[in-house]
Structures are given as C-alpha cells and as structure tokens.
Write a protein that holds these residues in place. Structure first.
Motif, PDB file in Angstrom:
ATOM      1  N   ALA A 308       0.819  -1.218   0.000  1.00  0.00           N
ATOM      2  CA  ALA A 308       0.000   0.000   0.000  1.00  0.00           C
ATOM      3  C   ALA A 308       0.847   1.259   0.000  1.00  0.00           C
ATOM      4  N   TRP A 357      -2.590  -1.523  -3.213  1.00  0.00           N
ATOM      5  CA  TRP A 357      -3.618  -0.589  -2.753  1.00  0.00           C
ATOM      6  C   TRP A 357      -3.098   0.835  -2.730  1.00  0.00           C
ATOM      7  N   LEU A 359      -4.212   4.051  -0.684  1.00  0.00           N
ATOM      8  CA  LEU A 359      -5.024   4.595   0.402  1.00  0.00           C
ATOM      9  C   LEU A 359      -4.867   6.113   0.428  1.00  0.00           C
ATOM     10  N   ASN A 421      -8.304  -0.140  -6.921  1.00  0.00           N
ATOM     11  CA  ASN A 421      -7.966  -0.351  -5.505  1.00  0.00           C
ATOM     12  C   ASN A 421      -7.586   0.944  -4.798  1.00  0.00           C
ATOM     13  N   LEU A 503      -8.593  -0.635  10.461  1.00  0.00           N
ATOM     14  CA  LEU A 503      -8.470  -0.942   9.042  1.00  0.00           C
ATOM     15  C   LEU A 503      -7.417  -2.021   8.841  1.00  0.00           C
ATOM     16  N   GLU A 504      -7.814  -3.123   8.206  1.00  0.00           N
ATOM     17  CA  GLU A 504      -6.848  -4.154   7.826  1.00  0.00           C
ATOM     18  C   GLU A 504      -6.719  -4.176   6.317  1.00  0.00           C
ATOM     19  N   VAL A 505      -5.473  -4.177   5.852  1.00  0.00           N
ATOM     20  CA  VAL A 505      -5.169  -4.229   4.427  1.00  0.00           C
ATOM     21  C   VAL A 505      -4.385  -5.507   4.152  1.00  0.00           C
ATOM     22  N   THR A 510      -9.390  -4.883   1.558  1.00  0.00           N
ATOM     23  CA  THR A 510      -9.237  -3.875   2.603  1.00  0.00           C
ATOM     24  C   THR A 510     -10.544  -3.851   3.390  1.00  0.00           C
ATOM     25  N   ARG A 534     -15.905  -4.234   3.640  1.00  0.00           N
ATOM     26  CA  ARG A 534     -14.640  -4.459   2.935  1.00  0.00           C
ATOM     27  C   ARG A 534     -14.806  -4.128   1.465  1.00  0.00           C
ATOM     28  N   SER A 537     -10.066  -6.734  -3.705  1.00  0.00           N
ATOM     29  CA  SER A 537      -9.146  -6.247  -4.729  1.00  0.00           C
ATOM     30  C   SER A 537      -9.776  -6.353  -6.113  1.00  0.00           C
TER      31      SER A 537
END
Length: 550
Positions: A308, A357, A359, A421, A503-505, A510, A534, A537
C-alpha cells in the motif's frame, strides 16, 4: 518476502510492558528538588515511519513555570535513545537535542539509518546523568515500515478523528492502545478543537474544561490547547504504543477553515487570519509527531512495501472559500479544494503507484451526498452537523460536494488511467459511513464506481442524536434511511455512535471494522464491535462482512 506481521496475542505481553512503563511515576530524585527538576508531563510519541527512519517526539517541562504557551523556561539538554530491545541493551541510535521556549520546549528527532520492518523502543532523559534529580521519560514502542519492495501480507491501522476534549474522555485511544496488533495510528483530523469553553461540548454540558477557556487565537493559545490534550492518559498510552500518522482538518485552525479565513473567524475582532493560521500550524508541528512536508503542510506520502501507498492530504491550506448551492459556483473550475500543486502531486502519485492498494487520508467526504426528502425537524440538525446551508439545500459545500470540478478531475483520472484499488479514509462529520465512490452518482450502479470510502465517526464530538438530544438509534434512523434511499452508492451510515475504526489491508481486500463506545462521558467507557465492510481487490465496491478481523 518479509516475515508475517505479529498477531494480536503475540504482542499483548509487550503491550502490557509498554503500558505499564507509561503508567509509572516519573523517576525524580530527592523530594526537596522534585518541584524544580525537569519533567516529562506530556508523554512521548513517534510518527511518520519510514523503512529506515522514525520521528520521535516529547516535551520537557524544565521548571514549574514553563507551562505550554508560557514562553518561559531555560534551554534544556534532552538525551534520547532508541534501542532494539525494551531493556535498552542494544542501542540502535542515540543523541542529544536542546529544548527551548522557541519551540515551546517540544523535542523532535528524525532518526535515520534504521532497519526496515523492525520494532524499536525509545526514551528521553533530562538533567545531569549522575545527578539524583535526573529524569527519564516513559519508555515507548515504535516500528519502521517494510522496505519499499517488500512483500507485506497484512497491515493494520487504528483510525480515528474528531476528538473534542470538552465533550468526553478519550477512551477510544485506550482501547486502540490495548489491542496490541496495530502497525500505526492514523488520525484523520480535528485532533484539537479551537472553541471557547462551553461552546461545543457534550449535548451542551462540559465534561472537562478546555485550557485556555477562551477561543484560541494566538500561538500561545494553540500551544496551551495542544498541551492540555497531551495530558490525557489514554492519548499518551496510544502514542507510546504505535507510531502516529496524522493530518489536520479545520478545527486545528478554526471551524470550516479555508485558505483565506474560516466560518469561526471574525477578522474585525479576532485579528488577521494569515497570522492565526501560521500560529496554529507552528503549534501543530511543534506538538505533533509529524514531519512538515511541502511548504509546511501535511500532504505527504508513506509506503508499506508493495502492499500500500498512503497519500495524506491537506484540504484546508489551499481551498477556495465554501459557497452555497445555487450561486452557480459549486462546479466552477476556478474554485479548488486541493490547490493545483497538490492535485497534480496526488494524480501523479496515484498513476505511478506500483502497490496493490492506494489509500488516501482524506479530511472531508468525497462520496456525494444528496438529501432530498428529509423532514425539516431532521434536516436542520443534520445540516448543522454536515455543514449544509441553513435553508436545507442538498449538498455539503465544505466537503468534495462543494468542489465538484476537483472531484470530477480526480475521479476521471482514476477511471481513464485504469487506477484500481483506491480507498478513501475519511473523518470530519462525526458519523460512520461505508460507500462506493460512483463514477456518476445519478446513474449508479449502472455507471459503476471508481473507488471506495470508509468514514469513521468522532471520538467524542457531538453527532446528530447529541444535537437533537434524543436517544441514539431513534430519530436518526429516519435520516439514515433517507440518505441511503437518495444515494444508492452509500451502503451504510451510523449517525449516532462515537468510537473508532480498525483498518486491515491485505493483498486480497481492505476491511474496516467499526467500534463504538458505551459512553463518551465516562472515563471507563467500554467498546464493542458494531459493523464491518470491505472492498475486495479489483472490485471498487463495498460489501458487508459479518465479523471483525482476528
């Protein structure tokens, strides 16, 4: 490939050690000298992690009179140590720095030459090393980011915004600190509030008073307010546990700030806006573990291996003044939210990104919100909360809705360049949302979405049930239903709760887990999981998940 990130249970013991260290009394010498010895009263923090570096922060109080904003206190030498173990037997870096009244006795050290994806412990000390009145700060933990080309299997952020001191306690920070599984704390704006005491609190009641009591205007005022916030034990505990990544929003300056003024700034009685903004920015960079970036703003970019890129925005320093819907200027190309240089920086960074990703730390909501059919008794308090014109027009002109040319330019850039993403992470509006960012809101879902957005609620600041002074999940449910009915891209909205997100990536998805507090006005408030959403991807769409990440 880098090693897997430690899971929650594996770091709980380390968390307890750090939390315990933060709770210990200062190691002062003889009681007779305690009143005049330097002290670390405002905790320690780290921020803006890099593969080879970390920013360390603290504030030393060299004498009782050297309170934040006072301009008093002698220059004081502060020693710092960074170690690969919590016992400080393997020192990775160390040095000294002099604190002075010129920086309000805050200390910032930008340490480089470190190992990527590695946990470190750090501490500060002041006073003669061999003297009985030498003082050592709490011991804290931090972590560097993975190498730029590293394969990362998981990333977790604690996410929060809108922490109003007078409206309650920062229990959200305590619960985030206790998790033990976070890589960083992402704060999305309104770390402090500028109001005078009693002007914006908890349903009109002051839970704990501001310092200073008046609206903050000067450098001394902003320093004093930051100093009051940094005395909070839960805030100190979180800063001592993980590195912080922060951006500002309007209340670090004044409500609804723009480049030339603010809704809560009256030049005739409150002085020059440029001077006020400069004072606010100086205090912010003194008191926050944040690197000043381009032109002394907070827009900058961090990276977590090949997983990310994190693009951090400044949507206050360059924006045009907010306008009301109906004056013909909302769509004008002459008006901007980001400023030309920042928009070009963001677009080029998104296009060049080679991570899974992208963000975006985003101060104000980018997903369009139209309010067509709310009854007046709900529309007016909701308009106040969201910054809508008082006559109840449909667009929040403080958000991207008031700068539609900038939004169209950015979304067209994502679409035409096949940039996928992209996830916007947003605060500001004291409510929680999960939404697709549509290519064309009027024709969604046929036109599809180009990104997704997670909005986290406030830590303590009033939301719609507080403004109405009614029980949560009563009248607000009518408003939420109307919002979703008029905006098919919005999957969920919670207008009442206070709390935070996690937040978990991962390479596959995500996910944002939303947590709510039992009572923001109680220091011992509990927390519980509320909802999870979520985006997988490649989909650019939000979907509900029925359990939080483990």
């Amino acid at each position: 490939m880098t090693a897997a990130r430690p899971h929650r249970r594996q770091v709980l013991k380390a968390t307890a050690v750090v939390a315990g260290a933060a709770a210990l009394p200062l190691s002062l010498g003889a009681a007779a000298q305690a009143a005049t010895a330097p002290r670390f009263l405002h905790g320690v923090a780290s921020g803006d992690p890099l593969p080879d570096g970390i920013l360390l922060w603290t504030r030393v109080t060299p004498a009782p009179e050297a309170v934040p904003g006072s301009g008093l206190g002698a220059d004081t030498e502060v020693r710092w140590e960074l170690a690969a173990d919590k016992g400080f037997t393997r020192i990775a870096a160390s040095g000294t720095v002099t604190s002075s009244a010129a920086t309000d006795h805050t200390v910032k050290v930008d340490v480089r030459g470190l190992t990527p994806d590695t946990a470190y412990w750090y501490r500060f000390s002041a006073g003669a090393v061999t003297s009985p009145d030498a003082v050592t700060s709490p011991v804290a933990r931090t972590r560097t980011t993975p190498a730029a080309d590293a394969a990362v299997d998981r990333l977790r952020f604690g996410v929060a915004s809108c922490a109003n001191w007078e409206a309650g306690y920062f229990s959200a920070y305590r619960h985030l600190a206790a998790r033990g599984d976070l890589d960083a704390f992402l704060f999305l704006g309104d770390y402090i509030y500028e109001y005078k005491s009693g002007e914006f609190c908890a349903r009109g009641s002051v839970v704990r008073p501001h310092a200073p009591a008046h609206e903050i205007l000067t450098l001394a005022d902003y320093r004093t307010r930051h100093g009051r916030y940094k005395t909070d034990e839960d805030l100190q505990a979180l800063h001592a546990q993980v590195p912080t990544i922060a951006i500002w929003d309007d209340h670090e300056f004044a409500n609804d700030a723009w480049s030339g003024g603010a809704e809560n700034h009256t030049p005739g009685t409150e002085g020059d806006w440029t001077a006020r903004m400069a004072a606010a920015k100086q205090a912010y960079f003194e008191w926050m573990p944040v690197r000043p970036s381009i032109a002394g703003t907070t827009y900058r970019r961090l990276r977590y291996g090949r997983l990310a890129d994190l693009h951090l925005m400044d949507q206050r320093s360059f924006r045009s003044q907010q306008v009301k819907v109906g004056n013909g200027e909302v769509d004008s190309a002459d008006r901007t939210l980001t400023g030309r240089a920042q928009m070009d920086w963001l677009k080029s960074g998104l296009a060049a990104s080679d991570t899974t990703w992208r963000l975006i730390g985003n101060e104000v909501m980018i997903s369009p919100v139209a309010l067509f059919s709310l009854p007046d008794y709900l529309l007016r308090p909701l308009a106040k909360l969201l910054g809508l014109p008082g006559e109840g027009l449909a667009i929040n002109t403080d958000q991207w809705d008031g700068y539609t040319h900038d939004r169209r330019e950015l979304l067209d850039h994502l679409r035409t360049n096949g940039i996928t993403n992209t996830v916007f992470l947003t605060g500001d509006i004291h409510s929680a949302w999960a939404a697709d960012v549509p290519n064309e809101a009027a024709t969604y879902p046929l036109s599809g979405s180009v990104a997704t957005e997670f909005v986290v609620t406030s830590v303590t600041s009033d939301n719609i049930d507080d403004i109405l002074k009614v029980a949560p999940q009563t009248l607000s449910l009518v408003a939420a239903a109307a919002i979703k009915g008029a905006n098919r891209h919005i999957q969920w909205v919670d207008l009442d709760s206070h709390g935070y997100g996690v937040l978990e990536v991962t390479p596959a998805q995500t996910q944002m887990d939303y947590f709510v507090l039992s009572d923001r006005t109680r220091k011992d408030a509990t927390t519980k999981w509320s909802r999870s959403y979520r985006t997988r991807s490649g989909t650019q769409q939000i979907e509900r998940v029925h359990s939080p990440v483990k």
